[in-house]
Scaffold this motif. Structure first.
Motif, short mmCIF file in Angstrom:
data_model
loop_
_atom_site.label_atom_id
_atom_site.label_comp_id
_atom_site.label_asym_id
_atom_site.label_seq_id
_atom_site.Cartn_x
_atom_site.Cartn_y
_atom_site.Cartn_z
N ALA A 1 -22.42 -9.52 20.65
CA ALA A 1 -21.13 -9.15 21.52
C ALA A 1 -20.84 -9.91 22.58
O ALA A 1 -21.84 -10.54 23.33
CB ALA A 1 -21.36 -7.75 21.84
N ALA A 2 -19.41 -9.88 22.74
CA ALA A 2 -18.99 -10.55 24.25
C ALA A 2 -18.88 -9.53 25.14
O ALA A 2 -18.05 -8.68 25.00
CB ALA A 2 -17.70 -11.05 23.84
N LEU A 34 -26.53 -5.13 23.38
CA LEU A 34 -25.56 -5.67 22.77
C LEU A 34 -25.33 -7.34 22.56
O LEU A 34 -24.81 -7.56 21.72
CB LEU A 34 -24.30 -5.11 23.79
CG LEU A 34 -24.02 -3.76 23.65
CD1 LEU A 34 -23.07 -3.54 24.97
CD2 LEU A 34 -23.32 -3.34 22.43
N LEU A 35 -25.95 -8.03 23.44
CA LEU A 35 -26.38 -9.31 23.71
C LEU A 35 -26.96 -9.83 22.43
O LEU A 35 -26.68 -10.72 21.77
CB LEU A 35 -26.65 -9.84 24.88
CG LEU A 35 -25.75 -9.86 26.23
CD1 LEU A 35 -26.70 -10.11 27.37
CD2 LEU A 35 -24.76 -10.46 25.82
N ASP A 43 -20.45 -4.74 13.25
CA ASP A 43 -20.56 -6.40 13.62
C ASP A 43 -19.83 -6.58 14.77
O ASP A 43 -18.67 -6.44 14.88
CB ASP A 43 -19.87 -6.85 12.24
CG ASP A 43 -20.12 -8.47 12.56
OD1 ASP A 43 -20.53 -8.97 13.39
OD2 ASP A 43 -19.44 -9.18 11.76
N LEU A 44 -20.48 -6.64 15.82
CA LEU A 44 -20.00 -7.01 17.19
C LEU A 44 -20.13 -8.28 17.61
O LEU A 44 -19.73 -8.78 18.49
CB LEU A 44 -20.51 -5.96 18.25
CG LEU A 44 -20.59 -4.51 18.15
CD1 LEU A 44 -21.40 -3.90 19.47
CD2 LEU A 44 -18.87 -4.07 18.22
N HIS A 45 -20.25 -9.20 16.64
CA HIS A 45 -20.51 -10.71 17.01
C HIS A 45 -19.16 -11.32 17.59
O HIS A 45 -18.14 -11.21 16.66
CB HIS A 45 -20.99 -11.53 15.56
CG HIS A 45 -21.42 -12.85 15.94
ND1 HIS A 45 -20.52 -13.94 16.05
CD2 HIS A 45 -22.54 -13.30 16.37
CE1 HIS A 45 -21.15 -14.97 16.33
NE2 HIS A 45 -22.57 -14.77 16.64
N GLY A 46 -19.06 -11.52 18.72
CA GLY A 46 -18.05 -12.18 19.36
C GLY A 46 -16.74 -11.30 19.54
O GLY A 46 -15.91 -11.77 19.95
N ARG A 47 -17.17 -10.09 19.63
CA ARG A 47 -16.13 -8.90 19.87
C ARG A 47 -16.34 -8.41 21.16
O ARG A 47 -17.62 -8.22 21.60
CB ARG A 47 -16.35 -7.90 18.77
CG ARG A 47 -15.52 -8.48 17.48
CD ARG A 47 -15.53 -7.19 16.66
NE ARG A 47 -14.74 -7.69 15.40
CZ ARG A 47 -15.38 -8.16 14.22
NH1 ARG A 47 -16.64 -8.13 14.24
NH2 ARG A 47 -14.75 -8.59 13.21
N ARG A 48 -15.41 -8.22 21.97
CA ARG A 48 -15.59 -7.85 23.31
C ARG A 48 -15.99 -6.31 23.29
O ARG A 48 -15.30 -5.52 22.74
CB ARG A 48 -14.20 -7.75 24.04
CG ARG A 48 -14.37 -7.60 25.74
CD ARG A 48 -13.07 -7.97 26.23
NE ARG A 48 -13.20 -7.82 27.67
CZ ARG A 48 -12.78 -6.78 28.57
NH1 ARG A 48 -12.32 -5.49 28.11
NH2 ARG A 48 -12.83 -7.00 29.95
#
Length: 486
Positions: free
Chosen positions: A43-44, A38-39, A16-21
């Motif tokens: 992901a950020a 990634l987008l 879960d990369l939502h909002g994570r750099r």
């Protein structure tokens, strides 16, 4: 000769990369493909590169990623959850990997599996449903090939169904607290009309169909037993029916000789019990215990698979198990398997009934219920017939002596097939006179099958799987044998 590269086993994981750099080092087209994926996951993304390819420049201009217009520096990794090195400069990629490893951060290095601690798989996506395919970096093109095949096979409606079931997940878990009830519910949904309705664009009717199944109270299914032949070990030799039953089973009672590769095809949450008989054990007591387990679990409403090596009805005591089930009133079915005689001989290049060499085929066991089997050795000693002995590793000297005493020629070809059809298969070939000494010299161990007869000589000419046969004196095989049989 260079040493073979051993690809480590990878642990599959969805992040879960939502909002994570996530830091991507590289500004070219390869980096752009990684950034877009990634987008899509929320992901950020920050991209480190002196200059950006047009696709990345457009994303930066739209504020969809942060551009660090500089050469890579280790401190740029700080605050990131994942890093990707996607430059065309090996030195830069190595520097990124070293800095990530020092920070205990997972790093993907494009086209360099040895530097990477994370692999980005080929993906097939249907809504929230994703299938990820990885070769561990060994062959990305193979993973892409499989992805293309799955793209054509997986219905788009599966993604919509996954989304619908996700919306109802809370209700499903609340109303169906038991795992078995939930499994039965999902099986009814998948067999029902919901997917077809979604394919036609009728999401409302599909939801009603799923909710109807959720509200139904089906009669608990009675337990049953499937007696399934697992074949000699190669999972590719399983029948489609056997594979389906393995994926439906609540419990699998398996023999010792069922391969790990076959067991790996079963449903992961199925309970597995090894009921294999051991040398020196009380086999009758073990068999009675197997009968008791089959009856106990079937009466508890479970779907039981009794998984037996080879074919259950060829020296497998499958008949005894069915008799016990019938006496207990348990419903059952039988799925035949490829028996060891045909499979091991085929994988060893031995045509059991080659018409130039054999007019009959005998399947025999070297071990009877009360010890060594007592066969009609005079009949078996006649030439031009093939003898296949199961469980024969322990009694080879007695078997050889019985055949020689009753007239079988000492020069009769023999072949011992150890671990037939498996990657570690070995074939030991020689003559009947040499048999026990050959087995001892090559430390032949069970599971092993013995082939006696003129056809065994063909193993030295027709082998195709694994290494060539081992052995002593070369067997006599007439060079025109195949031509005479044509």
């Amino acid at each position: 000769m260079s040493a073979a590269v051993v690809t480590p086993a990878l642990f599959p994981l969805f992040l879960d990369l939502h909002g994570r750099r996530v830091l991507v080092v590289g500004g070219g087209e390869v980096a752009a493909r990684k950034v877009l994926a990634l987008l899509d996951s929320g992901a950020a993304v920050a991209v480190v590169a002196p200059a950006l390819a047009p696709a990345l420049a457009a994303l930066a201009k739209a504020n969809r990623l942060a551009h660090i217009a500089a050469a890579f520096a280790p401190e740029q990794l700080d605050g990131s959850w994942l890093a990707i090195a996607a430059t065309n400069d090996n030195a830069v990629n190595r520097a990124v990997a070293a800095a990530a490893h020092a920070r205990r951060m997972f790093i993907n290095v494009v086209d360099d599996a040895e530097l990477a601690s994370a692999q980005l798989p080929a993906r097939v996506q249907r809504g929230p449903l994703q299938v990820a395919i990885s070769s561990g970096g060994a062959s990305p093109m193979l993973a892409r090939h499989l992805r293309e095949q799955l793209e054509n096979r997986l219905d788009e409606a599966l993604g919509q169904l996954a989304g619908l079931l996700g919306e109802l997940r809370g209700r499903i878990r609340m109303q169906l607290a038991d795992l078995g009830q939930r499994r039965a519910f999902f099986e009814r949904v998948l067999a029902g009309p919901a997917q077809s309705l979604l394919r036609r664009g009728d999401a409302v009717a599909a939801r009603r169909a799923v909710e109807a199944e959720l509200g139904s109270r089906p009669t608990p299914a009675a337990g049953r037993v499937a007696l399934v032949g697992a074949g000699p070990g190669d999972p590719g030799l399983l029948t489609l029916r056997a594979l389906r039953l393995l994926n439906e089973a609540d419990l699998i009672l398996h023999d010792r000789l069922v391969s790990a590769e076959v067991l790996a095809l079963a449903r992961r949450d199925a309970q597995r019990i090894d009921v294999g008989k051991r040398v020196g054990g009380d086999h009758d007591a073990t068999q009675q215990h197997i009968h008791a387990l089959l009856i106990e679990h079937a009466r508890a409403g479970r779907r039981v698979v009794r998984l037996k090596g080879g074919d259950p009805f060829v020296f497998g005591r499958g008949g005894e198990e069915l008799e016990a089930l019938r006496e207990a009133g348990i419903d059952f079915e039988v799925v035949p398997g490829i028996t060891a005689a045909t499979a091991c001989a085929a994988y060893a290049g031995i045509p059991l009934t080659h018409r130039a060499h054999a007019q009959s085929l005998h399947l025999l066991t070297a071990q009877a219920r009360d010890g060594d089997a007592d066969h009609d050795w005079r009949a078996l000693a006649k030439p031009q017939q093939t003898l296949v002995f199961y469980m024969g590793v322990q009694g080879l000297a007695r078997l050889r002596d019985n055949l020689l005493t009753h007239g079988r020629a000492a020069s009769t070809p023999v072949a011992l097939v150890e671990n037939g059809s498996r990657p570690q298969q070995r074939v030991v070939a020689g003559t009947l006179a040499q048999l026990p000494e050959l087995a001892a010299a090559h430390a032949v161990r069970a599971p092993a099958l013995l082939v006696v007869g003129e056809v065994a000589a063909l193993a030295t000419r027709l082998h195709w799987f694994g290494a060539a046969p081992l052995g002593g004196e070369r067997q006599r095989c007439p060079p025109d044998a195949l031509a005479r049989a044509a």
